[in-house]
Design a protein around this motif. Structure first.
Motif, PDB file in Angstrom:
ATOM      1  N   ARG A 120     -19.907 -12.869 -34.687  1.00  0.00           N
ATOM      2  CA  ARG A 120     -19.273 -11.767 -35.421  1.00  0.00           C
ATOM      3  C   ARG A 120     -19.470 -10.420 -34.747  1.00  0.00           C
ATOM      4  O   ARG A 120     -19.005  -9.404 -35.240  1.00  0.00           O
ATOM      5  N   SER A 121     -20.186 -10.378 -33.639  1.00  0.00           N
ATOM      6  CA  SER A 121     -20.421  -9.110 -32.945  1.00  0.00           C
ATOM      7  C   SER A 121     -19.953  -9.237 -31.493  1.00  0.00           C
ATOM      8  O   SER A 121     -19.199 -10.136 -31.151  1.00  0.00           O
ATOM      9  N   PHE A 122     -20.407  -8.318 -30.655  1.00  0.00           N
ATOM     10  CA  PHE A 122     -20.017  -8.298 -29.247  1.00  0.00           C
ATOM     11  C   PHE A 122     -21.253  -8.315 -28.367  1.00  0.00           C
ATOM     12  O   PHE A 122     -22.326  -7.850 -28.750  1.00  0.00           O
ATOM     13  N   GLN A 123     -21.055  -8.816 -27.152  1.00  0.00           N
ATOM     14  CA  GLN A 123     -22.025  -8.680 -26.074  1.00  0.00           C
ATOM     15  C   GLN A 123     -21.436  -7.640 -25.119  1.00  0.00           C
ATOM     16  O   GLN A 123     -20.242  -7.689 -24.803  1.00  0.00           O
ATOM     17  N   TRP A 124     -22.268  -6.725 -24.658  1.00  0.00           N
ATOM     18  CA  TRP A 124     -21.803  -5.585 -23.872  1.00  0.00           C
ATOM     19  C   TRP A 124     -22.349  -5.643 -22.451  1.00  0.00           C
ATOM     20  O   TRP A 124     -23.491  -6.038 -22.242  1.00  0.00           O
ATOM     21  N   THR A 125     -21.528  -5.233 -21.477  1.00  0.00           N
ATOM     22  CA  THR A 125     -21.939  -5.119 -20.082  1.00  0.00           C
ATOM     23  C   THR A 125     -21.319  -3.850 -19.491  1.00  0.00           C
ATOM     24  O   THR A 125     -20.242  -3.432 -19.919  1.00  0.00           O
ATOM     25  N   PRO A 126     -21.977  -3.236 -18.512  1.00  0.00           N
ATOM     26  CA  PRO A 126     -21.396  -2.041 -17.895  1.00  0.00           C
ATOM     27  C   PRO A 126     -20.237  -2.414 -16.971  1.00  0.00           C
ATOM     28  O   PRO A 126     -20.267  -3.446 -16.302  1.00  0.00           O
ATOM     29  N   ALA A 127     -19.211  -1.586 -16.950  1.00  0.00           N
ATOM     30  CA  ALA A 127     -18.092  -1.756 -16.032  1.00  0.00           C
ATOM     31  C   ALA A 127     -18.178  -0.734 -14.901  1.00  0.00           C
ATOM     32  O   ALA A 127     -17.462  -0.837 -13.915  1.00  0.00           O
ATOM     33  N   THR A 128     -19.067   0.241 -15.054  1.00  0.00           N
ATOM     34  CA  THR A 128     -19.235   1.290 -14.057  1.00  0.00           C
ATOM     35  C   THR A 128     -20.656   1.838 -14.165  1.00  0.00           C
ATOM     36  O   THR A 128     -21.416   1.442 -15.036  1.00  0.00           O
ATOM     37  N   ASP A 129     -20.994   2.774 -13.292  1.00  0.00           N
ATOM     38  CA  ASP A 129     -22.310   3.397 -13.330  1.00  0.00           C
ATOM     39  C   ASP A 129     -22.189   4.853 -13.792  1.00  0.00           C
ATOM     40  O   ASP A 129     -21.110   5.288 -14.185  1.00  0.00           O
ATOM     41  N   GLU A 130     -23.294   5.596 -13.729  1.00  0.00           N
ATOM     42  CA  GLU A 130     -23.278   6.990 -14.197  1.00  0.00           C
ATOM     43  C   GLU A 130     -22.309   7.844 -13.387  1.00  0.00           C
ATOM     44  O   GLU A 130     -21.645   8.725 -13.929  1.00  0.00           O
ATOM     45  N   ALA A 131     -22.190   7.573 -12.084  1.00  0.00           N
ATOM     46  CA  ALA A 131     -21.250   8.334 -11.256  1.00  0.00           C
ATOM     47  C   ALA A 131     -19.815   8.067 -11.703  1.00  0.00           C
ATOM     48  O   ALA A 131     -18.988   8.982 -11.757  1.00  0.00           O
ATOM     49  N   GLY A 132     -19.525   6.821 -12.047  1.00  0.00           N
ATOM     50  CA  GLY A 132     -18.194   6.486 -12.544  1.00  0.00           C
ATOM     51  C   GLY A 132     -17.893   7.164 -13.862  1.00  0.00           C
ATOM     52  O   GLY A 132     -16.770   7.612 -14.110  1.00  0.00           O
ATOM     53  N   LEU A 133     -18.910   7.266 -14.724  1.00  0.00           N
ATOM     54  CA  LEU A 133     -18.743   7.953 -16.005  1.00  0.00           C
ATOM     55  C   LEU A 133     -18.482   9.443 -15.784  1.00  0.00           C
ATOM     56  O   LEU A 133     -17.595  10.028 -16.409  1.00  0.00           O
ATOM     57  N   ALA A 134     -19.209  10.058 -14.860  1.00  0.00           N
ATOM     58  CA  ALA A 134     -18.997  11.479 -14.553  1.00  0.00           C
ATOM     59  C   ALA A 134     -17.603  11.694 -13.970  1.00  0.00           C
ATOM     60  O   ALA A 134     -16.911  12.658 -14.326  1.00  0.00           O
TER      61      ALA A 134
END
Length: 134
Positions: A74-88
């Motif tokens: 009923r929930s989700f499993q989460w993984t990053p698609a990018t790093d902090e530089a990608g977020l910036a």
């Protein structure tokens, strides 16, 4: 008794900004060795954030394409698609997209760079142009 010189700052922790919370959540996800649920993220951040706050941040990051999610019961499993530089970089593109005069914004940005950063940007642009020619 409240210290009147600091306006009671000792009683209330500093409020984190949205970008800061997003970066902290992304950092936590990058530390994970496998997909994790929201409770794991909440705990890895020290448990001081409400579970709903963590899920809201994860959902916003997913909408931005910064994290991936997969249904797990009923929930989700989460993984990053990018790093902090990608977020910036995503934030920078969003600011640029919101402005009407892209050329003026980019010109102002470039003129405010230090000589070293300007050189680095020129090198990256040349490298990118070289990759497009291949």
């Amino acid at each position: 008794m409240t210290d009147q010189n600091n306006g009671g700052a000792d009683q209330h922790p500093r409020r984190r900004g949205q970008g800061e919370l997003e970066a902290q959540v992304l950092t936590a996800l990058r530390r994970a060795t496998e997909p994790v649920n929201g409770a794991w993220v909440q705990e890895s951040l020290g448990g001081d954030l409400a579970y709903t706050t963590v899920i809201t941040i994860l959902t916003r990051l997913h909408a931005k394409g910064v994290v991936n999610r997969a249904r797990a019961g009923r929930s989700f499993q989460w993984t990053p698609a990018t790093d902090e530089a990608g977020l910036a970089a995503l934030r920078m593109r969003r600011v640029l997209d919101e402005e009407g005069d892209r050329e003026a914004v980019l010109a102002s940005f470039v003129t405010a760079l230090s000589p070293g950063d300007e050189r680095l940007l020129r090198d990256l642009l040349a490298q990118s142009a070289g990759e497009e020619e291949d």
